[in-house]
Design an enzyme around this catalytic site. Structure first.
Site, PDB file in Angstrom:
ATOM      1  N   CYS A 175       0.870  -1.178   0.000  1.00  0.00           N
ATOM      2  CA  CYS A 175       0.000   0.000   0.000  1.00  0.00           C
ATOM      3  C   CYS A 175       0.913   1.237   0.000  1.00  0.00           C
ATOM      4  O   CYS A 175       2.141   1.105   0.093  1.00  0.00           O
ATOM      5  CB  CYS A 175      -0.933   0.017   1.207  1.00  0.00           C
ATOM      6  SG  CYS A 175      -0.101  -0.206   2.794  1.00  0.00           S
ATOM      7  N   HIS A 176       0.293   2.405  -0.163  1.00  0.00           N
ATOM      8  CA  HIS A 176       1.078   3.638  -0.265  1.00  0.00           C
ATOM      9  C   HIS A 176       0.437   4.729   0.594  1.00  0.00           C
ATOM     10  O   HIS A 176      -0.724   4.627   0.988  1.00  0.00           O
ATOM     11  CB  HIS A 176       1.074   4.170  -1.703  1.00  0.00           C
ATOM     12  CG  HIS A 176       1.427   3.169  -2.755  1.00  0.00           C
ATOM     13  ND1 HIS A 176       2.707   2.754  -3.021  1.00  0.00           N
ATOM     14  CD2 HIS A 176       0.630   2.503  -3.640  1.00  0.00           C
ATOM     15  CE1 HIS A 176       2.689   1.889  -4.028  1.00  0.00           C
ATOM     16  NE2 HIS A 176       1.452   1.703  -4.414  1.00  0.00           N
ATOM     17  N   ARG A 192      12.686  -0.289  -3.870  1.00  0.00           N
ATOM     18  CA  ARG A 192      11.868  -0.632  -5.032  1.00  0.00           C
ATOM     19  C   ARG A 192      12.576  -0.196  -6.302  1.00  0.00           C
ATOM     20  O   ARG A 192      13.085   0.929  -6.379  1.00  0.00           O
ATOM     21  CB  ARG A 192      10.509   0.048  -4.933  1.00  0.00           C
ATOM     22  CG  ARG A 192       9.449  -0.484  -5.907  1.00  0.00           C
ATOM     23  CD  ARG A 192       8.106  -0.083  -5.437  1.00  0.00           C
ATOM     24  NE  ARG A 192       6.982  -0.652  -6.140  1.00  0.00           N
ATOM     25  CZ  ARG A 192       6.047   0.082  -6.743  1.00  0.00           C
ATOM     26  NH1 ARG A 192       6.150   1.407  -6.728  1.00  0.00           N
ATOM     27  NH2 ARG A 192       5.014  -0.494  -7.333  1.00  0.00           N
ATOM     28  N   ARG A 243       5.613   3.887 -18.126  1.00  0.00           N
ATOM     29  CA  ARG A 243       4.688   5.029 -17.969  1.00  0.00           C
ATOM     30  C   ARG A 243       4.862   5.694 -16.593  1.00  0.00           C
ATOM     31  O   ARG A 243       4.285   6.743 -16.321  1.00  0.00           O
ATOM     32  CB  ARG A 243       3.245   4.602 -18.138  1.00  0.00           C
ATOM     33  CG  ARG A 243       2.800   3.580 -17.127  1.00  0.00           C
ATOM     34  CD  ARG A 243       1.342   3.189 -17.293  1.00  0.00           C
ATOM     35  NE  ARG A 243       1.060   1.980 -16.568  1.00  0.00           N
ATOM     36  CZ  ARG A 243       0.802   1.921 -15.272  1.00  0.00           C
ATOM     37  NH1 ARG A 243       0.799   3.047 -14.540  1.00  0.00           N
ATOM     38  NH2 ARG A 243       0.594   0.779 -14.665  1.00  0.00           N
ATOM     39  N   TYR A 275       8.983  -3.918 -10.040  1.00  0.00           N
ATOM     40  CA  TYR A 275       7.713  -3.667 -10.712  1.00  0.00           C
ATOM     41  C   TYR A 275       7.997  -3.539 -12.212  1.00  0.00           C
ATOM     42  O   TYR A 275       8.747  -2.649 -12.627  1.00  0.00           O
ATOM     43  CB  TYR A 275       7.034  -2.408 -10.182  1.00  0.00           C
ATOM     44  CG  TYR A 275       5.597  -2.221 -10.633  1.00  0.00           C
ATOM     45  CD1 TYR A 275       5.061  -0.949 -10.817  1.00  0.00           C
ATOM     46  CD2 TYR A 275       4.763  -3.316 -10.876  1.00  0.00           C
ATOM     47  CE1 TYR A 275       3.736  -0.773 -11.228  1.00  0.00           C
ATOM     48  CE2 TYR A 275       3.453  -3.158 -11.291  1.00  0.00           C
ATOM     49  CZ  TYR A 275       2.930  -1.889 -11.451  1.00  0.00           C
ATOM     50  OH  TYR A 275       1.620  -1.715 -11.848  1.00  0.00           O
ATOM     51  N   HIS A 291       2.483  -7.415  -8.134  1.00  0.00           N
ATOM     52  CA  HIS A 291       1.302  -7.590  -8.960  1.00  0.00           C
ATOM     53  C   HIS A 291       1.443  -8.686 -10.030  1.00  0.00           C
ATOM     54  O   HIS A 291       1.192  -8.478 -11.222  1.00  0.00           O
ATOM     55  CB  HIS A 291       0.945  -6.253  -9.615  1.00  0.00           C
ATOM     56  CG  HIS A 291       1.017  -5.092  -8.685  1.00  0.00           C
ATOM     57  ND1 HIS A 291       0.845  -5.215  -7.335  1.00  0.00           N
ATOM     58  CD2 HIS A 291       1.271  -3.768  -8.895  1.00  0.00           C
ATOM     59  CE1 HIS A 291       0.983  -4.028  -6.751  1.00  0.00           C
ATOM     60  NE2 HIS A 291       1.246  -3.131  -7.666  1.00  0.00           N
ATOM     61  N   ASP A 317      -2.935  -2.362  -2.436  1.00  0.00           N
ATOM     62  CA  ASP A 317      -2.454  -1.318  -3.347  1.00  0.00           C
ATOM     63  C   ASP A 317      -3.205   0.005  -3.138  1.00  0.00           C
ATOM     64  O   ASP A 317      -3.160   0.911  -3.985  1.00  0.00           O
ATOM     65  CB  ASP A 317      -2.526  -1.727  -4.810  1.00  0.00           C
ATOM     66  CG  ASP A 317      -1.756  -0.738  -5.696  1.00  0.00           C
ATOM     67  OD1 ASP A 317      -2.230  -0.439  -6.817  1.00  0.00           O
ATOM     68  OD2 ASP A 317      -0.717  -0.219  -5.234  1.00  0.00           O
ATOM     69  N   ASN A 330      -3.417   5.864 -10.594  1.00  0.00           N
ATOM     70  CA  ASN A 330      -3.410   5.677 -12.052  1.00  0.00           C
ATOM     71  C   ASN A 330      -4.508   4.764 -12.559  1.00  0.00           C
ATOM     72  O   ASN A 330      -4.314   4.046 -13.547  1.00  0.00           O
ATOM     73  CB  ASN A 330      -2.046   5.115 -12.501  1.00  0.00           C
ATOM     74  CG  ASN A 330      -0.916   6.045 -12.134  1.00  0.00           C
ATOM     75  OD1 ASN A 330      -1.011   7.247 -12.361  1.00  0.00           O
ATOM     76  ND2 ASN A 330       0.115   5.511 -11.526  1.00  0.00           N
TER      77      ASN A 330
HETATM   78  O1  LIG Z   1       0.609   1.429  -7.050  1.00  0.00           O
HETATM   79  C1  LIG Z   1       1.108   0.519  -7.742  1.00  0.00           C
HETATM   80  O2  LIG Z   1       1.742  -0.433  -7.252  1.00  0.00           O
HETATM   81  C2  LIG Z   1       0.956   0.598  -9.172  1.00  0.00           C
HETATM   82  C3  LIG Z   1       1.202   1.748  -9.888  1.00  0.00           C
HETATM   83  C4  LIG Z   1       1.960   2.881  -9.436  1.00  0.00           C
HETATM   84  C5  LIG Z   1       3.148   2.758  -8.757  1.00  0.00           C
HETATM   85  O3  LIG Z   1       3.605   1.601  -8.368  1.00  0.00           O
HETATM   86  C6  LIG Z   1       3.980   3.945  -8.407  1.00  0.00           C
HETATM   87  O4  LIG Z   1       3.661   5.073  -8.822  1.00  0.00           O
HETATM   88  O5  LIG Z   1       4.967   3.737  -7.706  1.00  0.00           O
HETATM   89  C7  LIG Z   1       0.721   1.773 -11.295  1.00  0.00           C
HETATM   90  O6  LIG Z   1       0.599   0.677 -11.914  1.00  0.00           O
HETATM   91  O7  LIG Z   1       0.469   2.888 -11.801  1.00  0.00           O
END
Ligand SMILES: O=C(O)/C=C(\C=C(/O)C(=O)O)C(=O)O
Length: 297
Positions: free
Chosen positions: A32-33, A124, A130, A157, A181, A249, A254
């Site tokens: 999560c963020h 990470r 993108r 990722y 993911h 997540d 996005n």
């Molecule tokens: O949040 C996620 O894990 C997926 C995305 C974004 C990021 O990982 C990020 O900005 O670090 C995505 O697929 O846009």
């Protein structure tokens, strides 16, 4: 002056349903963020999107609502290598959160030890075009060598189509690997097809950990069942029962077509891990071993 959210990007669901599936005691949201709040934690100038704010208080409220005990807060690209929002949230969680940071290759040992003391346990590496301009592999190798003595891992990722060009480099990293993911498979291709088999073979060959998260990002058939993603997640749970991880997540950056209900994401878990033992490994045993080794849930 705060930056406007990227047009068309959906806000996270502020009223998630109450899950039908009860998470086992000690469950971990391993991905999560937190975003901002940008008035206090500005977004990185080099970012490729601007999300809405998603504070630690709001993350902890979701955690408690869906029945999660601990969280792993992963640095998102919108904050670049400024980990201050993530660190603020990890520190505020009273031992119930760990962090995964973004760092630059010139980071020093003292700063790495400060991050470790704050609760960071990994870095990470993002290869999704993108989201970031790819970093040179020698820079990433330098980071991996610096974090190895701390016992940290690297979270990767990437898009599945890019794995053939990346797996050789991944194999040189001297630390455990965690894949976000499901490795972003193309779920319109057969789960027994050569593309996903290549991912599974790579995961087996390098003992990687795999997050069975983000059905909402991968699905073509859509919510609430994410039926086209289920076979891929089930296969990973079946082949790597001791190295799978799950996460919400949240706050789901996005996304433009639909924003998941985090309560329904919890109800997705028994579809992909269909025994209590598999669920306990996925949600408790595995993330505790990786992020809180030696501690009990
Ligand atoms: O949040 C996620 O894990 C997926 C995305 C974004 C990021 O990982 C990020 O900005 O670090 C995505 O697929 O846009």
């Amino acid at each position: 002056m705060t930056a406007a959210k990227t047009p068309g990007w959906l806000d996270w669901n502020a009223e998630p349903s109450t899950p039908d599936f009860r998470l086992p005691p000690g469950a971990v949201d391993a991905h999560c963020h937190v975003f901002g709040p940008q008035a206090r934690f500005p977004f990185a100038p080099e970012r490729k999107y601007t999300p809405c704010d998603a504070s630690k208080e709001q993350l902890f409220a979701l955690r408690d609502h869906i029945g999660v005990a601990r969280t792993v807060i992963v640095q998102a690209t919108c904050h670049g290598a400024d980990n201050s929002a993530m660190l603020d949230a990890v520190r505020a969680a009273g031992g119930r959160a760990r962090g995964v940071a973004t760092v630059r290759p010139d980071i020093g040992e003292a700063e790495l030890r400060q991050l470790h003391a704050a609760g960071v346990r990994g870095v990470r590496f993002n290869f999704v075009k993108r989201l970031v301009d790819a970093a040179p592999h020698e820079d990433l190798s330098a980071i991996a060598k610096k974090i190895a003595p701390l016992g940290w891992h690297v979270v990767l990722y990437f898009e599945a189509a890019d794995l053939p060009g990346l797996e050789g480099f991944f194999g040189t990293l001297p630390v455990p690997l965690v894949i976000d993911h499901l490795g972003r498979p193309d779920v319109t291709k057969p789960v027994d097809g050569p593309e996903f088999r290549r991912f599974l073979d790579f995961a087996a060959a390098h003992d990687v950990w795999v997050k069975v998260s983000c059905p909402e990002r991968l699905t073509v058939t859509g919510p609430p069942a994410y039926a086209d993603v289920v076979p891929f997640a089930r296969r990973v749970v079946a082949e790597f029962p001791d190295r799978v991880l799950w996460g919400t997540d949240w706050p789901h950056p996005n996304l433009k077509q639909h924003m998941p209900d985090d309560g329904l994401l919890v109800d997705h878990v028994p579809r992909i891990a269909n025994t209590p033992e598999a669920q306990r490994k996925l949600l408790v045993g595995n993330p505790m071993r990786l992020y809180w080794p030696g501690e009990t849930a």
